[in-house]
Design a protein around this motif. Structure first.
Motif, PDB file in Angstrom:
ATOM      1  N   UNK A 172      68.826 143.910   1.753  1.00 34.56           N
ATOM      2  CA  UNK A 172      68.199 142.633   1.463  1.00 34.56           C
ATOM      3  C   UNK A 172      68.925 141.478   1.687  1.00 34.56           C
ATOM      4  N   UNK A 173      70.270 141.525   1.587  1.00 38.21           N
ATOM      5  CA  UNK A 173      71.363 140.359   1.670  1.00 38.21           C
ATOM      6  C   UNK A 173      71.110 139.912   3.292  1.00 38.21           C
ATOM      7  N   UNK A 174      71.284 141.174   4.176  1.00 36.06           N
ATOM      8  CA  UNK A 174      71.267 140.849   5.559  1.00 36.06           C
ATOM      9  C   UNK A 174      70.087 140.113   5.993  1.00 36.06           C
ATOM     10  N   UNK A 175      68.750 140.421   5.361  1.00 40.83           N
ATOM     11  CA  UNK A 175      67.544 139.700   5.840  1.00 40.83           C
ATOM     12  C   UNK A 175      67.429 138.269   5.441  1.00 40.83           C
ATOM     13  N   UNK A 176      68.074 137.839   4.278  1.00 39.48           N
ATOM     14  CA  UNK A 176      67.866 136.591   3.585  1.00 39.48           C
ATOM     15  C   UNK A 176      69.113 135.834   3.788  1.00 39.48           C
ATOM     16  N   UNK A 177      68.898 134.814   4.756  1.00 37.41           N
ATOM     17  CA  UNK A 177      69.932 134.258   5.279  1.00 37.41           C
ATOM     18  C   UNK A 177      70.686 133.103   4.270  1.00 37.41           C
TER      19      UNK A 177
END
Lengths: 216, 216
Positions: free
Chosen positions: B173-178
């Protein structure tokens, strides 16, 4: 209260406490049938409201010196049977059950509650008061019927099945609980009083079906 | 708040709002695995508490001018995947998930919340505060282990699996939400700050496993 009266009150509170717990289970389960997150959360909120009622009822049972688990026990089989035989297959069936089924149950409990002394009468009337989530079910069902008329016929049948199952399970429960049966018989006064009670519950059901846009 | 900050806040509130809604679903479902009506009601109360949090978070999203459904949408796949891959098969697995899984999630959200300005920091800390139902899970699990030691080994494995799945889904999740990733990187300051954050979350998890009587 006499011992017989107390037993009837404990029965009614126990039945209602278990009804609220199963209502929570079922609404929480049906919430996941929702096509939108908004609908999902709306049904989940109805579930949480039922659980809060369950808490109020078990608190009162404890006050009366009753064990809530024992008070609920006599009603587990009938209420589980009702839910097993009326498990919604679609989101709309779930909404009709939430609105029509819970409305019917609320009317029955309210009618019996009027025969009780305070504070139990007030507690039950309070717990059974409309939690304000019903508007959501009415709006969703009416919108679905407006776009697809064939849905209305199927949901009307579903509504009738809910009533049939509810009546047969209620009768089975009351027949087995002597004090509860006595409370109802004495409270209504005579057979015509009992007839009027049934009539009031039936016509409120008819009104709810109409509110959804369904043939009663 | 800058636009980037607002986006990060909306992301965090959206993730948390959906997490609370799925926590409600799952706790409500697991409640039905309870061997007793008391346990059933206890887990149902935990579910209802999560739903109340969901309501607080969506209210705040609306205040911020965000659409709650849109704010939750980016997190639906990962959170659903987490729950699908960690569906409890027994009542005790459900309790460990409720205590260990929710504790882990709460720690992660709390850590990130400290990087936010008020009122969002306070709201998240408030929502994530222990709802007081954890004692129940600890008591039940410890009692079960006391009567059957082989259960402890299986539940310890289960606890480790929960952490593994939680970490892998959080990273995805975090990798996809800049903006969210940026908030965490800037908040922790540097890699060693990030390392300390992970360390704090890990050791709190270890403490929870020990509280249950399980090998971390």
């Amino acid at each position: 209260m006499t011992t017989v009266e107390t037993r009837a009150v404990v029965d009614l509170l126990g039945a209602l406490a278990y009804a609220e717990l199963t209502a929570f289970d079922r609404l929480a389960e049906d919430a996941r049938l929702a096509p939108t997150l908004t609908g999902h959360a709306a049904l989940a909120r109805m579930a949480a409201a039922e659980l809060a009622h369950h808490g109020q009822l078990t608190e009162r049972l404890v006050e009366l010196g009753a064990d809530p688990v024992q008070a609920m026990a006599p009603f587990v089989v009938a209420l589980d049977a009702f839910h097993t035989s009326t498990r919604p297959r679609t989101w709309l069936e779930g909404l009709v059950k939430a609105y029509v089924g819970d409305g019917l149950a609320a009317d029955l409990y309210r009618e019996i509650a009027t025969f009780l002394p305070e504070p139990d009468r007030g507690l039950i009337l309070d717990v059974m008061a409309d939690t304000g989530h019903a508007d959501f079910a009415v709006r969703e069902v009416r919108a679905a019927i407006a776009t697809n008329r064939t849905v209305a016929g199927r949901l009307a049948l579903w509504g009738r099945r809910l009533v049939g199952e509810a009546i047969s399970q209620s009768q089975a429960v009351i027949a087995e609980r002597d004090e509860l049966a006595q409370l109802i018989v004495e409270g209504t006064g005579d057979l015509s009083g009992l007839g009027r009670l049934v009539e009031r519950i039936t016509s409120a059901h008819t009104e709810r079906m109409k509110a959804l846009g369904l043939n009663p």
